[in-house]
Design a protein around this motif. Structure first.
Motif, PDB file in Angstrom:
ATOM      1  N   ARG A 161      63.450 -30.882  29.220  1.00  0.00           N
ATOM      2  CA  ARG A 161      62.624 -30.010  30.067  1.00  0.00           C
ATOM      3  C   ARG A 161      63.418 -28.738  30.362  1.00  0.00           C
ATOM      4  O   ARG A 161      64.225 -28.703  31.296  1.00  0.00           O
ATOM      5  CB  ARG A 161      62.256 -30.732  31.357  1.00  0.00           C
ATOM      6  N   PRO A 162      63.212 -27.692  29.584  1.00  0.00           N
ATOM      7  CA  PRO A 162      64.021 -26.480  29.774  1.00  0.00           C
ATOM      8  C   PRO A 162      63.838 -25.827  31.135  1.00  0.00           C
ATOM      9  O   PRO A 162      64.797 -25.249  31.674  1.00  0.00           O
ATOM     10  CB  PRO A 162      63.535 -25.558  28.649  1.00  0.00           C
ATOM     11  N   GLU A 163      62.637 -25.892  31.703  1.00  0.00           N
ATOM     12  CA  GLU A 163      62.393 -25.220  32.984  1.00  0.00           C
ATOM     13  C   GLU A 163      63.221 -25.903  34.086  1.00  0.00           C
ATOM     14  O   GLU A 163      63.194 -27.109  34.254  1.00  0.00           O
ATOM     15  CB  GLU A 163      60.910 -25.278  33.347  1.00  0.00           C
ATOM     16  N   GLY A 164      63.973 -25.090  34.818  1.00  0.00           N
ATOM     17  CA  GLY A 164      64.797 -25.631  35.895  1.00  0.00           C
ATOM     18  C   GLY A 164      66.016 -26.398  35.416  1.00  0.00           C
ATOM     19  O   GLY A 164      66.604 -27.188  36.166  1.00  0.00           O
ATOM     20  N   PHE A 165      66.426 -26.151  34.173  1.00  0.00           N
ATOM     21  CA  PHE A 165      67.515 -26.904  33.557  1.00  0.00           C
ATOM     22  C   PHE A 165      68.820 -26.791  34.351  1.00  0.00           C
ATOM     23  O   PHE A 165      69.490 -27.798  34.605  1.00  0.00           O
ATOM     24  CB  PHE A 165      67.722 -26.410  32.123  1.00  0.00           C
ATOM     25  N   ARG A 168      68.836 -28.744  37.605  1.00  0.00           N
ATOM     26  CA  ARG A 168      68.927 -30.184  37.355  1.00  0.00           C
ATOM     27  C   ARG A 168      70.325 -30.585  36.911  1.00  0.00           C
ATOM     28  O   ARG A 168      70.805 -31.666  37.259  1.00  0.00           O
ATOM     29  CB  ARG A 168      67.891 -30.621  36.308  1.00  0.00           C
ATOM     30  N   ALA A 201      69.247 -16.499  36.650  1.00  0.00           N
ATOM     31  CA  ALA A 201      68.089 -16.608  35.759  1.00  0.00           C
ATOM     32  C   ALA A 201      68.554 -17.229  34.452  1.00  0.00           C
ATOM     33  O   ALA A 201      69.622 -16.888  33.936  1.00  0.00           O
ATOM     34  CB  ALA A 201      67.486 -15.233  35.511  1.00  0.00           C
ATOM     35  N   GLU A 202      67.754 -18.141  33.907  1.00  0.00           N
ATOM     36  CA  GLU A 202      68.203 -18.895  32.748  1.00  0.00           C
ATOM     37  C   GLU A 202      68.016 -18.126  31.447  1.00  0.00           C
ATOM     38  O   GLU A 202      67.098 -17.323  31.300  1.00  0.00           O
ATOM     39  CB  GLU A 202      67.475 -20.235  32.684  1.00  0.00           C
ATOM     40  N   PRO A 205      65.527 -20.936  26.292  1.00  0.00           N
ATOM     41  CA  PRO A 205      65.969 -22.300  25.973  1.00  0.00           C
ATOM     42  C   PRO A 205      66.187 -22.533  24.492  1.00  0.00           C
ATOM     43  O   PRO A 205      65.657 -21.828  23.632  1.00  0.00           O
ATOM     44  CB  PRO A 205      64.825 -23.159  26.509  1.00  0.00           C
ATOM     45  N   GLY A 237      67.548 -26.967  26.729  1.00  0.00           N
ATOM     46  CA  GLY A 237      67.948 -26.312  27.968  1.00  0.00           C
ATOM     47  C   GLY A 237      68.580 -24.966  27.712  1.00  0.00           C
ATOM     48  O   GLY A 237      68.304 -24.315  26.698  1.00  0.00           O
ATOM     49  N   ASP A 238      69.433 -24.560  28.615  1.00  0.00           N
ATOM     50  CA  ASP A 238      70.074 -23.252  28.552  1.00  0.00           C
ATOM     51  C   ASP A 238      71.287 -23.325  27.621  1.00  0.00           C
ATOM     52  O   ASP A 238      72.280 -23.994  27.926  1.00  0.00           O
ATOM     53  CB  ASP A 238      70.512 -22.827  29.955  1.00  0.00           C
TER      54      ASP A 238
END
Length: 343
Positions: A161-165, A168, A201-202, A205, A237-238
């Motif tokens: 799940r890349p969003e909010g990586f 988390r 900011a990421e 991904p 992820g990032d």
């Protein structure tokens, strides 16, 4: 490397392994099996198994205390299988066993790739500065290639799940640390609070390896990268977390799990040169790199504390574990410094 053993090894029972592998790959095994533990790992256990004609590599989690979500054999197997045929070199995968009753834990079987996992400057020095520079450059370029693979295009759209990586990751490694505490570590609380407060900011991904460094690569003839190994922490992820972890390994002055001094070989680029090459070839923005370095320090500190925990419990296999705990506090201090320097 230790000699092959005709009997069972800690963590690997040959008779049930053979029964499973013969079902998974009929005709693959031609004679009595022997095995040896492949040295160098501080996390998952790696074995070479042979029937005298062919050889295979078997990977399983460590013995004893295992952190939640860590040492995921299915994850390693899935990502390497998906990456076959891309520009990222990986071993062929042959079988995955998720039944812990077979040898005592889930495991998978993969191709034995010929190559050298260079760890020390003494191993690289005879190659000459030009070849060392070539190997290091290809190490960076392979990471850029990995981060350029379209996950959906190889069946990995749901791999993470890349969003909010990043948020988390900060939470995850704090939970892992809470599960492995052996002593008071006030700087861990300080670094964790700084990371929570400083989320950037990421970066767009990508597939993240999770433990990218030179000795997790097999270098083949002519300095080519023959295979990228040890995918247990891979996800979506990032990708700057991979770069930062590589840089932390390169900058370390005190031991961390699996680290050598390869970067001190003549011809090996500096951490700054590695970051610049990555930025140029990937086109990614490295302005918040201090945060990523701090997160990498936190992650390595947590991993080190987990290994130290297993060592104290007598649950490690092999040598070199007695000094791992000494890396934890210096890593935490370096992480705090990276964030404060960026501020």
């Amino acid at each position: 490397m230790a000699a092959f053993d005709d009997g069972d090894l800690p963590g690997l029972r040959l008779a049930p392994f053979r029964a499973f592998f013969e079902r998974a790959r009929p005709g693959a095994v031609a004679g009595p099996l022997r095995a040896q533990l492949v040295p160098g790992g501080r996390s998952n256990l790696t074995y070479e198994v042979t029937d005298g004609r062919s050889s295979w590599i078997v990977r399983r989690p460590p013995l004893g205390h295992v952190l939640a979500t860590a040492h995921d054999m299915a994850r390693e197997h899935r990502v390497m299988t998906a990456l076959a045929g891309t520009g990222v070199p990986v071993p062929a995968t042959y079988a995955l066993c998720e039944d812990p009753d077979v040898i005592g834990a889930p495991f998978y079987v993969m191709e034995k790739v010929e190559g050298v996992p260079y760890r020390n400057a003494a191993e690289l020095r005879p190659l000459g500065a030009e070849q060392v520079a070539r190997i290091a450059g290809r190490m960076v370029d392979t990471l850029v290639d990995l981060h350029g693979v379209d996950p959906a295009g190889i069946g990995l759209a749901g791999f993470g799940r890349p969003e909010g990586f990043l948020a988390r990751q900060v939470r995850r490694w704090k939970r892992q640390l809470d599960a492995s505490y052996t002593r008071d570590l006030p700087e861990a609380d300080e670094l964790h609070a700084l990371l929570e407060a400083g989320l950037p900011a990421e970066s767009p991904p990508a597939i993240v390896h999770g433990d990218y460094r030179l000795d997790n690569l097999l270098v083949g003839d002519g300095g080519r990268i023959a295979a990228v190994l040890d995918w247990e922490m891979a996800t979506l992820g990032d990708p700057l977390t991979d770069l930062a972890l590589l840089l932390v390994y390169m900058r370390r002055r005190t031991p961390v799990p699996g680290e050598g001094d390869a970067m001190r070989a003549p011809g090996f680029p500096s951490a700054e040169e590695v970051a610049a090459r990555y930025a140029e070839r990937s086109g990614r923005d490295l302005s918040a790199l201090g945060f990523y370095v701090a997160l990498a320090c936190f992650k390595l500190a947590v991993i080190s504390e987990g290994i130290h925990y297993r060592f104290l419990q007598g649950q490690t296999v092999g040598k070199g574990f007695e000094s791992v705990g000494a890396a934890v506090e210096p890593l935490l201090r370096d992480g705090i410094a990276a964030l404060k320097d960026q501020a």
